[in-house]
Design an enzyme around this catalytic site. Structure first.
Site, PDB file in Angstrom:
ATOM      1  N   ASP A  65       0.829  -1.203   0.000  1.00  0.00           N
ATOM      2  CA  ASP A  65       0.000   0.000   0.000  1.00  0.00           C
ATOM      3  C   ASP A  65       0.866   1.258   0.000  1.00  0.00           C
ATOM      4  O   ASP A  65       0.349   2.378  -0.064  1.00  0.00           O
ATOM      5  CB  ASP A  65      -1.001  -0.013   1.154  1.00  0.00           C
ATOM      6  N   SER A  66       2.178   1.068   0.004  1.00  0.00           N
ATOM      7  CA  SER A  66       3.111   2.179  -0.220  1.00  0.00           C
ATOM      8  C   SER A  66       2.878   2.814  -1.588  1.00  0.00           C
ATOM      9  O   SER A  66       3.369   3.914  -1.860  1.00  0.00           O
ATOM     10  CB  SER A  66       4.559   1.689  -0.113  1.00  0.00           C
ATOM     11  N   ASP A 108      -1.009  -6.273  -0.062  1.00  0.00           N
ATOM     12  CA  ASP A 108      -1.356  -5.600   1.187  1.00  0.00           C
ATOM     13  C   ASP A 108      -2.860  -5.409   1.311  1.00  0.00           C
ATOM     14  O   ASP A 108      -3.510  -4.925   0.367  1.00  0.00           O
ATOM     15  CB  ASP A 108      -0.703  -4.212   1.233  1.00  0.00           C
ATOM     16  N   GLU A 139      -1.524  -5.448   8.969  1.00  0.00           N
ATOM     17  CA  GLU A 139      -0.704  -4.804   9.986  1.00  0.00           C
ATOM     18  C   GLU A 139      -1.296  -4.954  11.381  1.00  0.00           C
ATOM     19  O   GLU A 139      -2.519  -5.006  11.554  1.00  0.00           O
ATOM     20  CB  GLU A 139      -0.556  -3.310   9.676  1.00  0.00           C
ATOM     21  N   GLU A 206       9.154  -3.842  10.971  1.00  0.00           N
ATOM     22  CA  GLU A 206       9.560  -2.547  10.428  1.00  0.00           C
ATOM     23  C   GLU A 206      10.015  -1.611  11.537  1.00  0.00           C
ATOM     24  O   GLU A 206       9.305  -1.403  12.518  1.00  0.00           O
ATOM     25  CB  GLU A 206       8.412  -1.908   9.647  1.00  0.00           C
TER      26      GLU A 206
END
Length: 290
Positions: A65-66, A108, A139, A206
């Site tokens: 999703d970056s 994602d 996440e 991360e």
């Protein structure tokens, strides 16, 4: 011809043709982890870059999703929709199929697509799997454990994500290192073990202290950890494609290396990245303040 400048990451000869490499699957990833072979992952958002990454020897392609920042110009990942993720996952999947690629494709789950209920998560995951993903990533820890178990029971491989979770960056107070205190580290460890027990087949860490991510990698055993700004002790590494090619429009994270600076092509930069990860020379832990 001008030779590449000297670099601690070096260059890599042409990767084997896809037909000569084993297709990447969950058993293959577990085999690599058990044998101590580092796993390489890069993001990709379109057919061409995905095929080039596979040809360079990258085992896992993440449709992250970056894309909200690097493709759509957003300030965070929060505005990325499930429809956008479906579109880009389809593009990447087509590129991999056309190239007869061997890479493992991860999609994602974007913000808001799995938060309401386990059933919502299943519907969202089905969208990405039908678009061509082999695995979905979500996440957070704690509340996500039941969701992971629910998806895995229904045959959907899941990659979990702990540490800095960009979808909750506002709650975290910015892009900050996570797990620095004893209490925070203990919480992160407990969440990681719970996610593995729930069936997560991979775990992205991360911006986690290198010592903590290395300890977790050893403790988890059969769930490979993939680091991004988490030191060299993880089972593998992931970078945002644009970052590793030196094309970040904002502030470049200090754990990123511009692999394009020593290469003559995008594929050459990806090959240099693969080699650096495989040989345990990227990232350099000494460059981390944490």
């Amino acid at each position: 011809m001008t030779q590449p400048s000297a670099s601690p990451y070096g260059t890599l000869p042409a990767a084997p043709a896809p037909a000569s490499r084993k297709p990447i699957s969950l058993p293959r990833l577990r085999e690599m982890h058990a044998q101590g072979e580092k796993i390489t992952m890069l993001t990709a958002y379109d057919a061409t870059f995905a095929a080039v990454a596979d040809a360079a020897g990258v085992e896992c392609i993440l449709v992250g999703d970056s894309l909200g920042m690097v493709c759509q110009g957003l300030s965070s990942t929060v505005g990325v929709t499930l429809e956008a993720m479906r579109h880009h996952t389809e593009c990447v999947a087509r590129g991999l199929r056309r190239a007869q690629a061997t890479a493992w494709l991860i999609g994602d789950l974007p913000f808001g697509s799995y938060h309401e209920s386990k059933e919502q998560a299943l519907r969202s995951a089905a969208v990405l799997m039908q678009a061509g993903a082999h695995m979905v990533k979500l996440e957070g820890g704690g509340w996500t454990t039941e969701t992971v178990h629910f998806l895995v029971e229904r045959g959907i491989p899941v990659c979990a994500h702990l540490g800095l979770t960009p979808q909750t960056v506002h709650a975290l107070g910015g892009y900050r290192v996570q797990g620095k205190t004893g209490e925070a580290a203990a919480t992160l460890k407990a969440q990681a073990h719970a996610l593995q027990d729930a069936g997560a087949a991979m775990l992205v860490l991360e911006m986690v202290p290198a010592a903590l991510s290395a300890a977790l990698t050893t403790e988890l055993g059969h769930c490979p950890t993939i680091g991004i700004g988490a030191g060299v002790g993880t089972a593998g590494q992931v970078l945002v494609l644009h970052d590793m090619l030196g094309m970040n429009l904002g502030r470049m994270p200090k754990f990123v290396h511009n692999f394009m600076s020593e290469a003559h092509s995008v594929q050459g930069a990806m090959q240099a990245y693969v080699r650096a990860v495989k040989e345990g020379r990227f990232p350099v832990d000494a460059t981390h303040a944490w």
